[in-house]
Design an enzyme around this catalytic site. Sequence first.
Site, short mmCIF file in Angstrom:
data_model
loop_
_atom_site.label_atom_id
_atom_site.label_comp_id
_atom_site.label_asym_id
_atom_site.label_seq_id
_atom_site.Cartn_x
_atom_site.Cartn_y
_atom_site.Cartn_z
N GLY A 31 -34.12 -23.92 -1.97
CA GLY A 31 -34.95 -22.97 -0.64
C GLY A 31 -35.92 -22.64 -0.86
N LYS A 134 -13.49 -22.40 -10.08
CA LYS A 134 -12.10 -23.40 -10.16
C LYS A 134 -11.59 -23.91 -11.53
CE LYS A 134 -8.79 -26.63 -8.83
NZ LYS A 134 -8.76 -28.22 -7.49
N HIS A 273 -2.05 20.24 5.07
CA HIS A 273 -1.25 18.74 4.73
C HIS A 273 -1.15 18.36 5.92
CE1 HIS A 273 -0.85 20.84 1.16
NE2 HIS A 273 0.08 21.70 1.04
N ARG A 436 14.16 19.30 16.37
CA ARG A 436 13.31 19.67 17.74
C ARG A 436 13.29 20.86 17.78
NH1 ARG A 436 9.47 17.09 19.35
NH2 ARG A 436 9.97 15.46 18.45
#
Length: 517
Positions: A31, A134, A273, A436
């Site tokens: 092509g 391959k 951080h 918490r």
Amino acid sequence: MRALISVSDKSGIVEFSKKLVDLGVEIVSTGGTAKKLIESGVPVIGISEVTGFPECLDGRVKTLHPNIHAGLLAIRGNEEHMKQIKELDVTPIDLVVVNLYPFKATIMKDNVTREDAIENIDIGGPTMLRSAAKNYGDVAVVVDPADYEGVLKELEENKEVSADTKFYLSSKVFEHTAAYDTLIANYMRKERKVEELPETLTMTFEKVQDMRYGENPHQKAAFYKEVNKQKGYLANAEQLHGKELSFNNINDTNGALELVKEFDEPTVVACKHANPCGVGSADKLIDAYKKAYAADPVSIYGGIVVVNREIDAETAAEINKIFIEIVVAPSYTEEAIEILKSKKNIRILKLENINEKQPDDAYDLKKVGGGLLVQTIDSKLLSEEGIKVVTERKPSDKEMEDLLFAWKIVKYAKSNGISIAKDKQSLGVGPGQVSRIWAAKQAADHAVEHLGKESLEGSALASDAFFPFADSIEVAVESGIKAIIQPGGSIRDEEVIKACNDAGIAMVFTGMRHFKH
């Protein structure tokens, strides 16, 4: 020696082919590649001369033929293979130079149609690449123009490509075709608008840069970016000044970047951080920066500053009063750039479209030993039902503004997370605690340390998940906090609500948790 050359990326191919011919290599081509080589004076055997079959279907079928693949897959040391291809009049192909239809470039275009995308899926190219790869013991296969020079050098010096190089080129092919097929699969998945997570997850990323090390000096690291059109990612940032970013720089900056996207008005996020340490919003960026700085002038030192407006000279001068590791903004005035560059070690990043958020179906990934945790990103701020007032006292409009400001911040603090805010300024953040109440105490203590106890009077507190006990409410009462926002859903909700009612604190439930581990 025979080479088959068929490339979409034609950079360097004429020069490479001419040198192959000088080395006595016979070239078969297809092509547009054949046309370019012939026009450049390179002798070429057309693919149809080899296959005995014309290219057809608008070029869809060119190389899918036994005369090609037998020549690629025949093992030279196998007498039966060589006998068969001789009987079939098939000439072995020793070198394959192929790169594929530009599927990635096609889908990255704006308004690309599905038909155009599908048409740019290469079939013959990957098939040739896989056959050649391959049989790497006998065939050298080149998929990347960057490898032309190395292959030529070995051919010139040794008249063949070494076994090690062939194996390297083969492995590179399978990496390339795997990424190519993954792009196609992911494109089709998006086109189908599939909501479920896939049974088999394949993803492809492209390396942005190698790094000196990872989180610690003994760890190797690199930064990769997703292949997509999404704007506003850190991977799209342009570095204007400073040494290259480290692993920790990128991880920490990303946390600040995602938080700043939650705000529409001029906002500054300071991060350390990967946790927010100071957040401020105001009509002017300089005032927003001063709020963020005042919230924690200790932690911001050596930290990261991300803003969602152009940095001007006044703001740049204020930033330069201390050492800041990284500054990220959508743009800078010329004067601001010169001011910031006066600090040798600051990294200056320009990130256009900084407010553009990730799509809701984007993935968040966490690697664990032997596996991968995958979830969609935490893209929502509130549940569809919105906020529900659960106390006798309703928050005022001003308190509601403070609550939502604190809620945006705690969404990006590591769990267990608490944030306290007032007047579009973070007062204290308690991130990543195992309790918490510890997070609540830490957030309040930070506010007292940096802004004074009076700053907490009338402030708002946000918790990324429900309160398991009323003890955190006691911290709020002692601190002078007057409004609380949390998901709700604890078996002790009524106990927590009662504690708020007794103290005259307004509390709202969001119905949505924002854990961040």
